[in-house]
Design an enzyme around this catalytic site. Structure first.
Site, PDB file in Angstrom:
ATOM      1  N   TYR A  49     -11.064 109.342 -44.198  1.00  0.00           N
ATOM      2  CA  TYR A  49      -9.646 109.419 -44.516  1.00  0.00           C
ATOM      3  C   TYR A  49      -9.118 108.103 -45.076  1.00  0.00           C
ATOM      4  O   TYR A  49      -9.300 107.030 -44.496  1.00  0.00           O
ATOM      5  CB  TYR A  49      -8.817 109.799 -43.283  1.00  0.00           C
ATOM      6  CG  TYR A  49      -7.330 109.718 -43.545  1.00  0.00           C
ATOM      7  CD1 TYR A  49      -6.699 110.706 -44.297  1.00  0.00           C
ATOM      8  CD2 TYR A  49      -6.579 108.621 -43.111  1.00  0.00           C
ATOM      9  CE1 TYR A  49      -5.345 110.615 -44.588  1.00  0.00           C
ATOM     10  CE2 TYR A  49      -5.229 108.521 -43.403  1.00  0.00           C
ATOM     11  CZ  TYR A  49      -4.623 109.524 -44.146  1.00  0.00           C
ATOM     12  OH  TYR A  49      -3.285 109.431 -44.446  1.00  0.00           O
ATOM     13  N   HIS A  79       4.179 103.500 -52.206  1.00  0.00           N
ATOM     14  CA  HIS A  79       4.814 103.477 -50.887  1.00  0.00           C
ATOM     15  C   HIS A  79       5.867 102.379 -50.756  1.00  0.00           C
ATOM     16  O   HIS A  79       6.584 102.344 -49.753  1.00  0.00           O
ATOM     17  CB  HIS A  79       3.751 103.296 -49.795  1.00  0.00           C
ATOM     18  CG  HIS A  79       2.969 104.545 -49.514  1.00  0.00           C
ATOM     19  ND1 HIS A  79       2.463 105.357 -50.501  1.00  0.00           N
ATOM     20  CD2 HIS A  79       2.603 105.118 -48.344  1.00  0.00           C
ATOM     21  CE1 HIS A  79       1.824 106.373 -49.952  1.00  0.00           C
ATOM     22  NE2 HIS A  79       1.892 106.250 -48.641  1.00  0.00           N
ATOM     23  N   ASN A 191      -0.720 100.700 -42.724  1.00  0.00           N
ATOM     24  CA  ASN A 191      -0.715 101.348 -41.427  1.00  0.00           C
ATOM     25  C   ASN A 191      -0.389 100.335 -40.348  1.00  0.00           C
ATOM     26  O   ASN A 191      -0.874  99.207 -40.389  1.00  0.00           O
ATOM     27  CB  ASN A 191      -2.091 101.974 -41.131  1.00  0.00           C
ATOM     28  CG  ASN A 191      -2.037 103.484 -41.178  1.00  0.00           C
ATOM     29  OD1 ASN A 191      -1.043 104.082 -40.795  1.00  0.00           O
ATOM     30  ND2 ASN A 191      -3.112 104.089 -41.651  1.00  0.00           N
ATOM     31  N   TYR A 276      34.591  95.621  -9.059  1.00  0.00           N
ATOM     32  CA  TYR A 276      33.159  95.776  -9.337  1.00  0.00           C
ATOM     33  C   TYR A 276      32.650  94.810 -10.398  1.00  0.00           C
ATOM     34  O   TYR A 276      31.508  94.356 -10.340  1.00  0.00           O
ATOM     35  CB  TYR A 276      32.877  97.203  -9.810  1.00  0.00           C
ATOM     36  CG  TYR A 276      32.928  98.267  -8.745  1.00  0.00           C
ATOM     37  CD1 TYR A 276      33.295  97.972  -7.438  1.00  0.00           C
ATOM     38  CD2 TYR A 276      32.608  99.580  -9.050  1.00  0.00           C
ATOM     39  CE1 TYR A 276      33.349  98.956  -6.473  1.00  0.00           C
ATOM     40  CE2 TYR A 276      32.649 100.578  -8.083  1.00  0.00           C
ATOM     41  CZ  TYR A 276      33.033 100.265  -6.799  1.00  0.00           C
ATOM     42  OH  TYR A 276      33.076 101.242  -5.849  1.00  0.00           O
ATOM     43  N   ARG A 279      31.945  91.807  -8.354  1.00  0.00           N
ATOM     44  CA  ARG A 279      31.122  92.008  -7.169  1.00  0.00           C
ATOM     45  C   ARG A 279      29.764  92.615  -7.483  1.00  0.00           C
ATOM     46  O   ARG A 279      28.759  92.309  -6.827  1.00  0.00           O
ATOM     47  CB  ARG A 279      31.889  92.905  -6.193  1.00  0.00           C
ATOM     48  CG  ARG A 279      31.168  93.157  -4.912  1.00  0.00           C
ATOM     49  CD  ARG A 279      31.974  93.864  -3.843  1.00  0.00           C
ATOM     50  NE  ARG A 279      33.112  94.615  -4.268  1.00  0.00           N
ATOM     51  CZ  ARG A 279      33.332  95.886  -3.924  1.00  0.00           C
ATOM     52  NH1 ARG A 279      32.442  96.554  -3.213  1.00  0.00           N
ATOM     53  NH2 ARG A 279      34.427  96.498  -4.314  1.00  0.00           N
ATOM     54  N   PHE A 324      -0.720 104.490 -34.991  1.00  0.00           N
ATOM     55  CA  PHE A 324       0.419 104.078 -35.816  1.00  0.00           C
ATOM     56  C   PHE A 324       1.730 104.680 -35.335  1.00  0.00           C
ATOM     57  O   PHE A 324       2.803 104.277 -35.780  1.00  0.00           O
ATOM     58  CB  PHE A 324       0.193 104.501 -37.270  1.00  0.00           C
ATOM     59  CG  PHE A 324      -0.210 105.945 -37.408  1.00  0.00           C
ATOM     60  CD1 PHE A 324       0.679 106.965 -37.152  1.00  0.00           C
ATOM     61  CD2 PHE A 324      -1.503 106.279 -37.770  1.00  0.00           C
ATOM     62  CE1 PHE A 324       0.317 108.296 -37.260  1.00  0.00           C
ATOM     63  CE2 PHE A 324      -1.883 107.613 -37.895  1.00  0.00           C
ATOM     64  CZ  PHE A 324      -0.968 108.618 -37.636  1.00  0.00           C
ATOM     65  N   GLU A 409       2.946 115.038 -41.195  1.00  0.00           N
ATOM     66  CA  GLU A 409       3.447 114.056 -40.229  1.00  0.00           C
ATOM     67  C   GLU A 409       4.718 114.645 -39.619  1.00  0.00           C
ATOM     68  O   GLU A 409       5.841 114.329 -40.013  1.00  0.00           O
ATOM     69  CB  GLU A 409       3.685 112.730 -40.945  1.00  0.00           C
ATOM     70  CG  GLU A 409       2.378 112.173 -41.503  1.00  0.00           C
ATOM     71  CD  GLU A 409       2.550 111.198 -42.654  1.00  0.00           C
ATOM     72  OE1 GLU A 409       3.701 110.832 -42.974  1.00  0.00           O
ATOM     73  OE2 GLU A 409       1.518 110.806 -43.242  1.00  0.00           O
TER      74      GLU A 409
END
Length: 500
Positions: A49, A79, A191, A276, A279, A324, A409
């Site tokens: 791959y 990309h 990746n 609060y 405290r 990934f 994906e």
């Protein structure tokens, strides 16, 4: 020197600030062995791959041997589809270092030259221009890492200080020849979770410093409001056993130790219990501290991890998996966001208490001549606006998922989105804390000549060094901005000793 796979959080913080990234010896041999193992598998002709196949939905498409280099080159170019403002220089430094350390572990099938190129950019502070947006935090931080990787082949853009360079100029400044990508090297560069992890780490470091600042501001507010330190008694917190709560209480006790203001009202105080926001500081800050500690552990593991795919084992196996997928980073970032939001929420409540004469016993809005002067009235409103923004930004990102790559994906982490909003949240929190520090310092002034503890007086002096006592209305924003700069530079955090 940094050992790939064994970096520490202080080392990672130092890398962001410009420390050299020198790797321990031995990485070169294991990296070369991984590249050799991949080459041997490639010669068998089997489908690997992203090495001799397409990517994502195109994984079943085989690539001819004479096209393998073009496959990797095309991957980087196609990309690099990010958008938005460029990531800040400290984050880019950390991304470069994390990517180099991951590849240097020898499980990605790349040559040592790839790691050398990354380290050379870092050594010369030549930083790729990486758009912040465009990753969904699965299949790696593909778009931002593609922008980084283009510089390695002499394309894309980079910064050298304020100067913008094209990829060829950037490599020349770093004295590096453009990479000619070997099999899988483009994929190995793209990746991984290094971008989301680096952004989340930047958010973590900011949150850790802001939590220390909040403990100082909280201690100052207790004394300004003539509150009690009894809620910080160690016996209370030992009975619950929450580690962050125990540590926060110890810090608050130490910060208030020796306060003449506190000693002045130990007897005869009509208030049985404080609100609060005073405290319950150990309970709230302590819970935030535990969240940040857990996020730190997750992100440290991720920073040292190999999140490539496929992976090349020492014995030559090529394994397709899903390291990934940045779900751990997304969860860590979401919890950091929750901590930042809550630190600010209780700080704003302390501000509201201090400006309210009924609750604080101080002049209304912390100014002696109210009416003609409005004092800190609108500063509290600004803090409330920042709290509202952070509440909205704290909405978890990790529960969202949009399928990508034609449903190949089909579940993604949104880790990069989860991490990106932390910087804005930290900036908002710094504003809130600057208002509290100003209000608390003003409240302490009304108790003169009584003085607080040495630690609190030191913090008050920092405030007064940039913002004078408020004796009448003036331009408020410059005082807030000046104290905020101190907050963001860690001036108050450095005064706080948080026990381990």
């Amino acid at each position: 020197m940094i050992e790939p796979g064994a970096a520490t959080l202080p080392q990672l913080r130092a890398l962001m600030q410009g420390a050299p990234a020198e790797l321990t010896p031995g990485w070169r041999a294991v990296t070369q062995a991984s590249a050799d193992a991949l080459a041997r598998r490639l010669r068998t002709g089997e489908a690997l791959y992203g090495v001799n196949t397409g990517f994502g939905k195109l994984a079943s498409t085989r690539i001819a041997p004479d096209q393998l280099a073009k496959l990797q080159l095309n991957l980087l170019r196609s990309h690099a589809a990010g958008t938005g403002a460029f990531l800040p220089a400290p984050v880019v430094r950390l991304i470069l270092a994390l990517k180099a350390m991951s590849l240097a572990r020898g499980a990605s099938g790349v040559r040592p030259a790839v790691v050398d190129s990354l380290l050379a950019l870092l050594a010369h502070d030549v930083l790729p221009a990486i758009p912040a947006k465009g990753s969904v935090g699965a299949s790696g931080d593909l778009a931002p890492l593609a922008h980084l990787s283009l510089v390695l082949i002499g394309e894309g853009e980079a910064f050298a200080g304020d100067q913008v360079l094209d990829g060829t100029q950037a490599l020349a400044m770093a004295n590096v020849a453009p990479l000619e990508l070997g099999p899988k090297e483009g994929l190995a560069l793209l990746n991984g979770t290094q971008v989301s992890t680096a952004i989340a780490l930047a958010g973590l470091f900011a949150a850790q410093d802001l939590l220390r600042t909040a403990l100082m501001a909280g201690a100052m507010s207790v004394d300004a409001a003539r509150g009690s330190d009894t809620p910080f008694d160690p016996r209370i917190h030992a009975l619950r056993g929450q580690p962050g709560q125990i540590r926060a209480a110890a810090t608050l006790r130490a910060l208030m130790e020796g306060s003449a203001i506190r000693d002045s009202h130990r007897e005869g105080d009509s208030r049985v219990q404080d609100p609060y926001c005073l405290r319950c500081q150990p309970q709230v800050a302590g819970a935030c501290l535990d969240l940040l500690d857990n996020a730190a552990a997750v992100l440290l593991r991720e920073a040292n991890a190999v999140t490539d795919n496929p992976l090349v084992t020492a014995d030559g196996d090529v394994l397709s998996g899903g390291n990934f997928h940045a779900e751990p980073v997304a969860f860590a970032a979401d919890t950091i966001a929750l901590a930042i939001a809550e630190i600010g929420a209780i700080s704003e409540r302390r501000i509201a208490l201090l400006v309210d004469p009924v609750l604080s016993g101080l002049p209304a809005f912390l100014v002696a001549e109210g009416g003609i002067n409005s004092g800190f009235m609108i500063a509290q409103v600004t803090a409330a606006a920042m709290v509202a923004e952070n509440r909205a930004l704290a909405t978890p990102r990790s529960v969202d998922s949009l399928p990508t790559s034609a449903n190949q994906e089909d579940h993604v982490s949104m880790a990069t989105n989860a991490a990106l909003r932390l910087a804005e949240m930290a900036d908002n929190l710094a504003t809130i804390l600057s208002v509290e520090l100003l209000c608390a310092a003003q409240g302490l002034d009304f108790h003169a000549p009584l003085r607080s503890s040495a630690a609190i007086e030191q913090a008050k002096s920092l405030v007064r060094g940039v913002a004078a006592t408020w004796d009448g209305d003036r331009f408020m924003a410059p005082d807030m901005a000046a104290v905020k700069r101190l907050v963001q530079h860690g001036a108050f955090a450095s005064l706080v000793d948080l026990p381990a």
